[in-house]
Write a protein that holds these residues in place. Structure first.
Motif, PDB file in Angstrom:
ATOM      1  N   LEU A   1      -2.581  -6.731  -0.881  1.00 34.28           N
ATOM      2  CA  LEU A   1      -2.871  -5.590  -1.752  1.00 34.28           C
ATOM      3  C   LEU A   1      -1.783  -5.435  -2.799  1.00 34.28           C
ATOM      4  O   LEU A   1      -0.600  -5.615  -2.500  1.00 34.28           O
ATOM      5  CB  LEU A   1      -2.955  -4.294  -0.928  1.00 34.28           C
ATOM      6  N   PRO A   2      -2.143  -5.071  -4.029  1.00 37.17           N
ATOM      7  CA  PRO A   2      -1.115  -4.849  -5.047  1.00 37.17           C
ATOM      8  C   PRO A   2      -0.407  -3.513  -4.812  1.00 37.17           C
ATOM      9  O   PRO A   2      -1.026  -2.540  -4.389  1.00 37.17           O
ATOM     10  CB  PRO A   2      -1.919  -4.818  -6.354  1.00 37.17           C
ATOM     11  N   VAL A   3       0.869  -3.484  -5.098  1.00 35.86           N
ATOM     12  CA  VAL A   3       1.619  -2.232  -5.034  1.00 35.86           C
ATOM     13  C   VAL A   3       1.390  -1.497  -6.345  1.00 35.86           C
ATOM     14  O   VAL A   3       1.616  -2.036  -7.421  1.00 35.86           O
ATOM     15  CB  VAL A   3       3.123  -2.492  -4.814  1.00 35.86           C
ATOM     16  N   ARG A   4       0.942  -0.248  -6.249  1.00 33.13           N
ATOM     17  CA  ARG A   4       0.625   0.536  -7.436  1.00 33.13           C
ATOM     18  C   ARG A   4       1.630   1.672  -7.596  1.00 33.13           C
ATOM     19  O   ARG A   4       2.231   2.136  -6.626  1.00 33.13           O
ATOM     20  CB  ARG A   4      -0.806   1.062  -7.330  1.00 33.13           C
ATOM     21  N   HIS A   5       1.807   2.100  -8.830  1.00 30.18           N
ATOM     22  CA  HIS A   5       2.805   3.136  -9.112  1.00 30.18           C
ATOM     23  C   HIS A   5       2.295   4.514  -8.680  1.00 30.18           C
ATOM     24  O   HIS A   5       1.091   4.778  -8.671  1.00 30.18           O
ATOM     25  CB  HIS A   5       3.148   3.150 -10.610  1.00 30.18           C
ATOM     26  N   MET A   6       3.244   5.378  -8.356  1.00 26.86           N
ATOM     27  CA  MET A   6       2.906   6.724  -7.901  1.00 26.86           C
ATOM     28  C   MET A   6       2.096   7.514  -8.929  1.00 26.86           C
ATOM     29  O   MET A   6       1.393   8.465  -8.573  1.00 26.86           O
ATOM     30  CB  MET A   6       4.188   7.489  -7.569  1.00 26.86           C
ATOM     31  N   ASP A   7       2.166   7.133 -10.183  1.00 30.76           N
ATOM     32  CA  ASP A   7       1.393   7.827 -11.213  1.00 30.76           C
ATOM     33  C   ASP A   7      -0.110   7.755 -10.942  1.00 30.76           C
ATOM     34  O   ASP A   7      -0.885   8.584 -11.431  1.00 30.76           O
ATOM     35  CB  ASP A   7       1.687   7.242 -12.598  1.00 30.76           C
TER      36      ASP A   7
END
Length: 263
Positions: free
Chosen positions: A124-130
């Motif tokens: 899974l890709p790590v996504r930003h908290m935004d």
């Protein structure tokens, strides 16, 4: 159903799943209780809340119990989960293979570090908290897992709750404040280790207290001398105590030094 019973249902399910994987058709309350680490009377009472009483002389049907407990725990549906904080612990949880088989699906991995964005963990890709709020809405997430440093945990918790998450599993070593209607389960490895250290220290103390005293080696003729010396000491001690009491009484009578000093 009492909270204590709910907390034991996953233990029963784990033991039953192991039996199912070995194609064991039935199990007695005693056998299942031993496998789950509880006593059989407690197990039978817990199962009565499920409406399952087993069959006398046969026991419980393993597959049916697996279904019953899974249904009671809500594991017969797919629960999307987000993990926030993709450090070492977050990576380890993302790679845990037991989520899917237990009714959970990791919907997203989130981190506030821009350098981690785009990297992958467990495919899974790590996504930003935004993107947190958008992901929770799109994936219908109701369970969040927090693996951030303690200083960031409350802020992350607040954002999860505001976005609609109503259950949180917290691995950060801090106490979270949440509104009514939000459930928090805390996992603190350091506290568990400290509790084990307490028990180890107690066991060490008990072992020290139960050690046998060193043997006394006697020599011929030493017994009589020891008895005489002890008698002499007792006589001197009695005289000393008598004198002490008399002296104390005298000082008390004079009023200079009371015989009994109050605390």
């Amino acid at each position: 159903m009492p909270d204590a019973t709910v907390a034991r249902l996953p233990l029963y399910l784990r033991a039953l799943t192991a039996l199912s994987e070995r194609s064991v058709p039935t199990v007695s309350s005693e056998e299942l209780a031993t496998a789950a680490g509880v006593n059989s009377a407690k197990l039978r009472k817990d199962f009565s809340y499920l409406g399952s009483y087993g069959t006398r002389g046969v026991g419980y049907d393993v597959e049916y119990l697996v279904y019953q407990i899974s249904r009671e725990l809500g594991l017969t549906q797919d629960w999307p989960v987000v993990i926030v904080g993709i450090g070492n612990l977050g990576h380890a949880l993302a790679n845990y293979g037991g989520f899917a088989s237990r009714g959970f699906r990791v919907a997203a991995l989130l981190d506030a570090d821009p350098a981690l964005a785009g990297r992958t963990a467990a495919g899974l890709p790590v996504r930003h908290m935004d993107e947190l709020e958008e992901i929770i809405r799109a994936e219908h997430v109701s369970i969040g897992v927090i693996t951030t440093p303690p200083g960031a945990a409350q802020q992350v918790c607040d954002r999860l709750v505001a976005a609609g998450v109503t259950s949180i599993l917290n691995f950060a070593p801090t106490v979270l404040s949440v509104p009514d209607g939000v459930d928090v389960r805390k996992v603190d490895l350091s506290i568990e280790l400290q509790i084990l250290a307490f028990h180890e220290q107690r066991k060490s103390g008990e072992e020290h207290l139960t050690e046998e005293p060193p043997a006394v080696v006697s020599r011929p003729g030493a017994g009589a001398k020891a008895v005489a010396a002890a008698a002499a000491r007792r006589g001197l001690g009695a005289v000393s105590r008598t004198r002490g009491k008399a002296a104390g009484a005298e000082r008390g009578d004079d009023g200079d030094l009371p015989a009994v000093v109050s605390a």
